[in-house]
Design an enzyme around this catalytic site. Structure first.
Site, PDB file in Angstrom:
ATOM      1  N   CYS A   2      31.292 -30.212  12.233  1.00 46.43           N
ATOM      2  CA  CYS A   2      31.826 -29.042  12.671  1.00 46.43           C
ATOM      3  C   CYS A   2      31.445 -27.803  12.117  1.00 46.43           C
ATOM      4  CB  CYS A   2      33.181 -29.119  12.890  1.00 46.43           C
ATOM      5  SG  CYS A   2      33.853 -30.834  13.214  1.00 46.43           S
ATOM      6  N   ARG A  27      26.386 -26.926  15.531  1.00 50.61           N
ATOM      7  CA  ARG A  27      27.216 -27.830  14.537  1.00 50.61           C
ATOM      8  C   ARG A  27      28.161 -29.031  15.510  1.00 50.61           C
ATOM      9  NH1 ARG A  27      26.405 -26.369   8.880  1.00 50.61           N
ATOM     10  NH2 ARG A  27      27.942 -27.836   8.246  1.00 50.61           N
ATOM     11  N   TRP A  74      32.524 -31.196  16.773  1.00 56.68           N
ATOM     12  CA  TRP A  74      31.748 -32.316  17.112  1.00 56.68           C
ATOM     13  C   TRP A  74      32.762 -33.689  16.955  1.00 56.68           C
ATOM     14  CZ3 TRP A  74      30.065 -36.827  15.123  1.00 56.68           C
ATOM     15  CH2 TRP A  74      29.311 -37.735  15.748  1.00 56.68           C
ATOM     16  N   ASN A 100      35.827 -29.443   8.421  1.00 57.70           N
ATOM     17  CA  ASN A 100      34.618 -29.982   8.982  1.00 57.70           C
ATOM     18  C   ASN A 100      34.436 -31.337   7.896  1.00 57.70           C
ATOM     19  OD1 ASN A 100      31.800 -30.730   9.193  1.00 57.70           O
ATOM     20  ND2 ASN A 100      31.162 -29.287   7.868  1.00 57.70           N
ATOM     21  N   GLY A 101      34.192 -32.589   8.097  1.00 55.58           N
ATOM     22  CA  GLY A 101      33.786 -33.609   7.587  1.00 55.58           C
ATOM     23  C   GLY A 101      34.830 -34.753   8.037  1.00 55.58           C
ATOM     24  N   GLU A 483       8.968 -40.824  18.485  1.00 56.95           N
ATOM     25  CA  GLU A 483       9.265 -39.611  18.748  1.00 56.95           C
ATOM     26  C   GLU A 483       9.524 -39.198  20.222  1.00 56.95           C
ATOM     27  OE1 GLU A 483      10.784 -37.374  17.332  1.00 56.95           O
ATOM     28  OE2 GLU A 483      10.549 -35.404  18.331  1.00 56.95           O
ATOM     29  N   LYS A 487      13.237 -38.356  22.262  1.00 54.57           N
ATOM     30  CA  LYS A 487      13.179 -37.156  23.335  1.00 54.57           C
ATOM     31  C   LYS A 487      13.957 -37.769  24.571  1.00 54.57           C
ATOM     32  CE  LYS A 487      12.783 -35.123  20.497  1.00 54.57           C
ATOM     33  NZ  LYS A 487      12.768 -34.502  19.316  1.00 54.57           N
ATOM     34  N   GLU A 490      17.514 -38.426  24.354  1.00 55.00           N
ATOM     35  CA  GLU A 490      18.591 -37.664  24.189  1.00 55.00           C
ATOM     36  C   GLU A 490      18.777 -36.689  25.179  1.00 55.00           C
ATOM     37  OE1 GLU A 490      15.992 -35.375  20.477  1.00 55.00           O
ATOM     38  OE2 GLU A 490      18.232 -34.909  20.819  1.00 55.00           O
ATOM     39  N   HIS A 506       6.017 -60.255  20.812  1.00 55.48           N
ATOM     40  CA  HIS A 506       6.938 -60.926  19.861  1.00 55.48           C
ATOM     41  C   HIS A 506       8.531 -60.886  20.410  1.00 55.48           C
ATOM     42  CE1 HIS A 506       3.733 -62.021  17.228  1.00 55.48           C
ATOM     43  NE2 HIS A 506       3.421 -60.586  17.196  1.00 55.48           N
ATOM     44  N   LYS A 605      23.289 -29.856  17.159  1.00 53.75           N
ATOM     45  CA  LYS A 605      21.946 -29.597  16.361  1.00 53.75           C
ATOM     46  C   LYS A 605      21.965 -29.996  14.870  1.00 53.75           C
ATOM     47  CE  LYS A 605      17.985 -27.736  16.378  1.00 53.75           C
ATOM     48  NZ  LYS A 605      16.830 -28.670  16.985  1.00 53.75           N
TER      49      LYS A 605
HETATM   50  C1  F6R Z   1      16.212 -34.888  17.641  1.00 51.82           C
HETATM   51  C2  F6R Z   1      16.893 -34.429  16.735  1.00 51.82           C
HETATM   52  C3  F6R Z   1      17.506 -35.002  15.685  1.00 51.82           C
HETATM   53  C4  F6R Z   1      17.356 -34.415  14.137  1.00 51.82           C
HETATM   54  C5  F6R Z   1      17.984 -35.244  13.125  1.00 51.82           C
HETATM   55  C6  F6R Z   1      17.899 -34.610  11.598  1.00 51.82           C
HETATM   56  O1  F6R Z   1      15.920 -34.118  18.808  1.00 51.82           O
HETATM   57  O2  F6R Z   1      16.721 -33.427  16.655  1.00 51.82           O
HETATM   58  O3  F6R Z   1      17.135 -36.493  15.545  1.00 51.82           O
HETATM   59  O4  F6R Z   1      15.808 -34.561  13.931  1.00 51.82           O
HETATM   60  O5  F6R Z   1      19.603 -35.176  13.308  1.00 51.82           O
HETATM   61  O6  F6R Z   1      18.198 -33.480  11.590  1.00 51.82           O
HETATM   62  P1  F6R Z   1      17.578 -32.194  10.436  1.00 51.82           P
HETATM   63  O7  F6R Z   1      16.118 -32.538  10.587  1.00 51.82           O
HETATM   64  O8  F6R Z   1      17.991 -31.151  10.882  1.00 51.82           O
HETATM   65  O9  F6R Z   1      17.799 -32.991   9.197  1.00 51.82           O
END
Ligand code: F6R
Length: 610
Positions: A2, A27, A74, A100-101, A483, A487, A490, A506, A605
């Site tokens: 958070c 956050r 969060w 936060n935690g 990757e 995308k 999510e 397999h 994020k």
């Molecule tokens: C996916 C995404 C997450 C971050 C992950 C690590 O689009 O953004 O998977 O890559 O949470 O975050 P960072 O790079 O900030 O350590």
């Protein structure tokens, strides 16, 4: 996981507190809340949903607050309801607290307090902190807070106010960042989970270390040790320009950030390629050439998308610099025996520099005397303070939760690093000039990929009706597949699994059928023919195939239902155009499905809890 923001000022602080929280919403955005003190009352406002809701209601809130603490959540313990939103109050309604935690022993403490007839209102772990402080409180708030905090197992950054102490905020932290700042010109004291929420201000700033406790009043800030001795903390100047969050006419930040990539990739290599493409150098880089020349192993740790950049770097560094690399998911790395020595190098990759798992793994590695190189996007981050050396990827602020431009900048920086290491190690037949020239051609190739948006949009409409996908690739294209699948998952909430194409037979091939499309990445010369054979196996099972390739062939057109052709580059860089194409595909599929693209459900994020 958070964001905490708080301040004391001579003026009404409500608006500043909301602005601070808005900058911390990356956050978590499940709920928000603010507590403050008016002349004679405790003010508390909290709601599920995003902070923009508070802005809408602000006109109706007529209150003057000389101090406030705020929170954007969060959810970890308890659903994202109004009741579980922070700030939380004790049963006497005298203290309001934000956290936060995660408190790991909350259940045990809760049971103890319930046995003392203390009534709990929420499902959160946070409520035990505020109830425990009240339980210990006997006219000395800081002592009661310290006593309560000493009983907690887990991580926390907290801030609290008490109705009988109209001029003070108490703050403390353990394994969760908390910045404390003084604005001398404005006579304002501030706290924040991330100093980037202070942007636009001119401040003196410090960070609480584990178990320190700060007593912040409108006159001064006292920071105490765990044993309540007054500390002489060093403050640094923080003077940073305000960054405006602006979609520049794009419907979503994600789309804007996808379109920024020709420039952000260029920024990642700009000034780092020297002597007419013969040499790579990084500014402020302090790992000695002698040490790098004699490296045993490299351990790269990261999470999510950044982990995919780590995996790409493993393939590339092994190919170019002939050094053995372990790409590690940070949360897993912490759970096993670490075979790392001072002859190894650890590299931590993180967009935010605040990811708890990456930070905790980094701290653990420090005990092994290994150097830590951080690859970070955000300046002023906790990871930059923990690392021995760092390289910024310079993608600029990324607002969309779904990472796009930060990823391609991480790839670019790891590409430069692999070349840098290979040249230090004097690897035979390394064609530095060709590798660097190819990199410089990438921005214009990305522009060409972006021009494919109309075709990708049409394909997205067709494929958005499916509920599950396979993403396949080999070698560098396996990383592109991983990757791309992340995308899609999510932002569109569609189940997508990525495999190295050779692995399908397999087990996973059992799932292949007409409603399970395959997105295949073929922009890797070395694995092109093998990929075609794998796709034949899939075609025989009737699964629809969308191929993303840079080499035209009759074979691919016969096998695949649809093909997106990308500009050609060398295998080592093919992940860049492929990723941009798959970002567009995920974006347009999510748009068809009308999801919350920039702030997808259940995510944040920056993931600041383990
Ligand atoms: C996916 C995404 C997450 C971050 C992950 C690590 O689009 O953004 O998977 O890559 O949470 O975050 P960072 O790079 O900030 O350590």
């Amino acid at each position: 996981m958070c964001g905490i923001f708080g301040l004391i000022s001579k003026k009404n602080v409500l608006k500043s507190c909301i602005n601070g929280l808005k900058l911390l919403e990356y956050r978590g955005y499940d709920s928000f809340g603010i507590a403050g003190l008016t002349k004679d009352n405790m003010f508390l406002y909290k709601k599920p949903g995003k902070i923009s809701l508070l802005e809408e209601n602000l006109k109706n809130i007529k209150v003057h607050l000389s101090l406030a603490i705020g929170h954007t959540r969060w959810a970890t313990h308890g659903k994202p309801t109004k009741l579980n939103a922070h700030p939380h109050m004790d049963h006497k309604s005298s203290i309001a607290l934000v956290h936060n935690g995660i408190i790991e022993n909350f259940d045990e403490i809760k049971k103890m307090l319930i046995s003392k007839n203390i009534h709990f209102q929420t499902d959160t772990d946070t409520e035990v902190i505020v109830q425990l402080i009240t339980y210990y409180y006997k006219n000395d708030l800081i002592k009661a807070t310290k006593k309560a905090l000493n009983k907690l197992i887990g991580s926390y950054a907290i801030a609290l106010i008490h109705k009988d102490y109209p001029n003070q905020i108490i703050a403390s932290s353990k394994e969760s960042p908390l910045a404390i700042a003084i604005d001398e010109k404005k006579d304002e004291m501030l706290i924040s989970s991330d100093p980037n929420a202070f942007l636009g201000k001119d401040l003196n700033i410090t960070f609480l270390s584990n178990n320190e406790i700060a007593l912040i009043t409108n006159k001064k800030i006292n920071i105490y040790s765990n044993t309540l001795n007054l500390l002489n903390k060093k403050y640094e100047r923080f003077n940073s320009k305000k960054i405006s969050a602006n979609k520049n006419g794009y419907e979503h930040y994600m789309l804007k950030e996808i379109y920024e990539q020709p420039i952000t990739i260029q920024k990642a290599y700009f000034g780092r390629i020297l002597d007419f493409n013969k040499k790579v150098e990084f500014e402020d880089f302090n790992l000695s050439k002698n040490y790098l020349q004699n490296l045993n192993h490299i351990f790269i740790l990261a999470c999510g998308t950044s982990y995919h950049a780590a995996l790409y770097a493993k393939y590339l560094i092994e190919d170019l610099a002939k050094t053995h690399v372990f790409a590690e998911i940070a949360s897993e790395m912490r759970m096993k025996e670490l075979l790392i020595t001072n002859k190894d190098l650890a590299i931590a990759i993180s967009q935010s520099g605040e990811t708890a798992d990456t930070l905790l793994a980094t701290k653990l590695i420090k005990n092994y005397d290994s150097n830590i190189l951080a690859i970070i996007n955000k300046t002023n981050s906790t990871l930059s303070r923990e690392a021995t050396s760092y390289i910024f990827v310079k993608a600029g602020p990324e607002f969309s939760v779904c990472s796009t431009k930060a990823f391609t900048s991480q790839i670019t920086v790891m590409y430069l690093f692999a070349i840098y290491l290979a040249s230090i190690k004097k690897i035979d037949k390394l064609n530095t000039s060709l590798l660097l020239k190819e990199l410089k051609k990438i921005p214009s190739k990305i522009k060409k990929v972006l021009k494919l948006a109309p075709q990708i949009k049409i394909l997205a409409k067709k494929y958005s009706k499916y509920e599950k996908f396979f993403f396949l690739g080999r070698n560098y294209m396996y990383v592109a597949a991983l990757e791309a699948a992340l995308k899609l998952k999510e932002i569109s909430y569609i189940n997508a699994n990525a495999y190295p194409a050779g692995e399908l037979k397999h087990g996973p091939l059992a799932l292949a059928c007409e409603d399970h499309p395959v997105i295949a990445f073929l922009s890797n010369e070395k694995t092109y023919d093998k990929m075609l054979s794998n796709l034949m196996e899939i075609k025989a099972r009737n699964a629809p195939i969308l191929a993303i390739a840079s080499k035209k062939s009759k074979a691919i057109e016969d096998i695949a239902d649809d093909v997106i052709y990308l500009p050609k580059t060398i295998d080592e860089l093919s992940i860049l155009p492929s990723s941009v194409a798959s970002q567009l595909l995920a974006y347009y599929i999510a748009k068809e499905r009308k999801t919350d693209i920039d702030q997808p459900r259940n995510l944040a994020k920056s993931v600041t809890v383990e």
